[in-house]
Each structure stands twice: as structure tokens, then as C-alpha cells.
Design an enzyme around this catalytic site. Sequence first.
Site, PDB file in Angstrom:
ATOM      1  N   HIS A   1      38.003  26.223  29.894  1.00 12.04           N
ATOM      2  CA  HIS A   1      39.287  25.849  29.268  1.00 12.04           C
ATOM      3  C   HIS A   1      39.144  24.544  28.482  1.00 12.04           C
ATOM      4  O   HIS A   1      39.651  24.407  27.369  1.00 12.04           O
ATOM      5  CB  HIS A   1      40.364  25.621  30.334  1.00 12.04           C
ATOM      6  CG  HIS A   1      40.656  26.812  31.188  1.00 12.04           C
ATOM      7  ND1 HIS A   1      40.220  26.922  32.482  1.00 12.04           N
ATOM      8  CD2 HIS A   1      41.352  27.938  30.935  1.00 12.04           C
ATOM      9  CE1 HIS A   1      40.645  28.067  33.002  1.00 12.04           C
ATOM     10  NE2 HIS A   1      41.325  28.711  32.079  1.00 12.04           N
TER      11      HIS A   1
ATOM     12  N   GLN B   1      41.529  40.606  25.620  1.00 10.55           N
ATOM     13  CA  GLN B   1      42.737  39.798  25.422  1.00 10.55           C
ATOM     14  C   GLN B   1      42.710  39.135  24.043  1.00 10.55           C
ATOM     15  O   GLN B   1      43.699  39.123  23.318  1.00 10.55           O
ATOM     16  CB  GLN B   1      42.827  38.738  26.515  1.00 10.55           C
ATOM     17  CG  GLN B   1      43.865  37.669  26.248  1.00 10.55           C
ATOM     18  CD  GLN B   1      44.060  36.728  27.408  1.00 10.55           C
ATOM     19  OE1 GLN B   1      44.704  37.073  28.378  1.00 10.55           O
ATOM     20  NE2 GLN B   1      43.521  35.528  27.325  1.00 10.55           N
TER      21      GLN B   1
ATOM     22  N   SER C   1      34.488  31.033  35.268  1.00  7.25           N
ATOM     23  CA  SER C   1      35.755  31.722  35.503  1.00  7.25           C
ATOM     24  C   SER C   1      36.378  31.106  36.745  1.00  7.25           C
ATOM     25  O   SER C   1      35.652  30.737  37.683  1.00  7.25           O
ATOM     26  CB  SER C   1      35.488  33.206  35.750  1.00  7.25           C
ATOM     27  OG  SER C   1      36.609  33.807  36.356  1.00  7.25           O
TER      28      SER C   1
ATOM     29  N   ARG D   1      37.740  32.703  38.871  1.00 12.14           N
ATOM     30  CA  ARG D   1      37.444  33.661  39.955  1.00 12.14           C
ATOM     31  C   ARG D   1      36.120  33.345  40.661  1.00 12.14           C
ATOM     32  O   ARG D   1      35.904  33.805  41.776  1.00 12.14           O
ATOM     33  CB  ARG D   1      37.354  35.073  39.393  1.00 12.14           C
ATOM     34  CG  ARG D   1      38.665  35.565  38.849  1.00 12.14           C
ATOM     35  CD  ARG D   1      38.514  36.948  38.300  1.00 12.14           C
ATOM     36  NE  ARG D   1      39.734  37.364  37.631  1.00 12.14           N
ATOM     37  CZ  ARG D   1      39.937  38.559  37.128  1.00 12.14           C
ATOM     38  NH1 ARG D   1      38.998  39.476  37.221  1.00 12.14           N
ATOM     39  NH2 ARG D   1      41.069  38.860  36.531  1.00 12.14           N
TER      40      ARG D   1
HETATM   41  O1  PAF Z   1      43.951  33.898  29.591  1.00 15.69           O
HETATM   42  C1  PAF Z   1      44.925  33.437  30.229  1.00 15.69           C
HETATM   43  O2  PAF Z   1      44.818  32.453  30.964  1.00 15.69           O
HETATM   44  C2  PAF Z   1      46.277  34.126  30.117  1.00 15.69           C
HETATM   45  O3  PAF Z   1      46.140  35.494  29.988  1.00 15.69           O
HETATM   46  C3  PAF Z   1      47.155  33.547  28.985  1.00 15.69           C
HETATM   47  C4  PAF Z   1      46.553  33.780  27.619  1.00 15.69           C
HETATM   48  C5  PAF Z   1      47.365  32.055  29.203  1.00 15.69           C
HETATM   49  C6  PAF Z   1      48.531  34.227  29.001  1.00 15.69           C
HETATM   50  O4  PAF Z   1      49.179  34.051  30.212  1.00 15.69           O
END
Ligand code: PAF
Length: 280
Positions: free
Chosen positions: A37, A153, A185, A187
Site C-alpha cells: 500500500h 480488480q 498481502s 493475508r
Molecule cells: O483493494 C482494496 O483494498 C479494496 O478492494 C478497495 C479498492 C479499497 C475497495 O474497497
Amino acid sequence: MKTVETVRDLRTVLSSLRSNGASVGFVPTMGALHDGHLSLARELRTHCEVRVCSIFVNPTQFNDINDYRAYIINVERDKELLQQEGVDVLFAPHVEEMYPAGFQTSVSVSEVAKPFEGALRPGHFSGVATVVAMLFNAVAPDVAIFGEKDFQQLALIERMVADLKLPVRILRGAIVRDADGLALSSRNARLSPEGRTHALLISRGLYAARDSFRRGELSAAVLEEIVKTSIRQMPQPIIDYATVVDEATLEPVQKVRGACRILVVARVDGVRLLDNLALT
Ligand code: PAF
């Protein structure tokens, strides 16, 4: 870093930050932040003047309510990490702010959302598309970034932005891996030490398949088998899929031509681990 919990406060803060013409970049997250992130926030530095991050555990994208209840984040720790990264604004709304009583709208993207995660987690992508559309509407970013690790996604968001003509540029953030190749991740924290070792067979399989592609192998079936053979070295291998797809449509291909990627999900210690690699 300024932290706000309502869309109204967010808009007030951003309108003053934008008053001198500053451009806004956005990283949406569900907290439990790791270097993957933070690398997205870091990448945004060169693309905008003001960086906004959101932390919102979105209930509508969990197809199993127990997974939602078990999803624990430490917002104070996440805040510190964002602060250290120099993020300007954190938007951390409560569920009632995003989904007040009477809420009844959803965004759905059709074809890209159907296979893979969409087939295995009914409703998941509609939840993602809906919350990301709401977050875009609240932040109104010039640019937003999504990690390539959740490749389906990312493809879905790109499709939604193009189809709805949303005025935001989407950037792709490269997968961040530990030194031994494991894709970062949240996870991974649920893996046992043995499970973590077994998990390495996923990225090793992907890299072996890419090496084979670079040596001239174009058959998707052969490349997929290389990934699966690596994963089958686990004591109890469970492979949800290992498929070569066209990057734009996510349709499986038979031969690698143009931009293709291998998507894989395998389960280790009962944890679904997603990974993928571009065939370049
Ligand atoms: O990837 C994520 O953490 C989620 O799917 C997101 C894009 C923040 C949407 O809730």
C-alpha cells in the site's frame, strides 16, 4: 496529516488544499497497511501535489459476512504509517457514512467481473465497483492508483472509469514482493511459518513460466502447467485457478499474443493467495 470521517469534511479540506490549483492523488485501502500500500502512496508523489488515502473496510465486497467480521485492522498503526509516508489527508469513514439507512444503489461491471474472483465470490466486484465509485465521487481525485496484485480488480476499475467517463486517471502499481518472491498481502499474516515456505511455490511457478515464455513458449496450456506443477509440490495443494489471460479483457487465451498475464490463486493454510505476472 488531516484525518476526516465524513464526505462533507473531506470536501471542505480538499477544496482548501485545491484552492491554489494543486492536483489530488488517491489511494483507496481497507487498512491493514503494508509496504504494498505504501508503495502506491509513494508512487503517487510524482503525479500530484496532494495525496489522499482512504481506510474503509467495505462490507458489501465480502461475500461471506464472517470474513467481514474477522477482518481486523489497527487504524492507529495504519495512520502512523501514512503519516510517515507524508500522506496529506486520510479519509476514514464509518459504515453509516458510506451506507446510510435507505442506501440502495450499486454499480456493476459485467464481463470483466464474471470469471475468476467474480465467479468464486458472488457480489464481490459489485461491492468493489460501488464503493470505489462513491470514493471517487467523494475525493474527486485527478489520479488514483491500484495495485496490480488484485489484477482483476484493477481491470474492473479501469473498465468502470472508461465506461462511466469518470474524470480520473488510473495508475497501475507494481506488485511488491518480499526478497524471496512472496507477493505482499495482508493475508500473509495468517500463514504459519511452514505455510509461508509453501506459498513461495506460487511465485516460483510464475517466474518459471515467464522464463519459459521468454525462451519462446507461447502455449498458454504449457505455461499454466508450469505454474501448477510448482504449486503441486505443496503437501496439500489447492489451486483455484492458474490461467493465462489477455490483460485488457481478462479472457483466457490459448497462445500468448500481445499483453498477457498469468493469474493464479492457490490456498495455503486455508488462506487464498492471489498472485500474477505479466508475460513480457
Ligand atoms: O483493494 C482494496 O483494498 C479494496 O478492494 C478497495 C479498492 C479499497 C475497495 O474497497
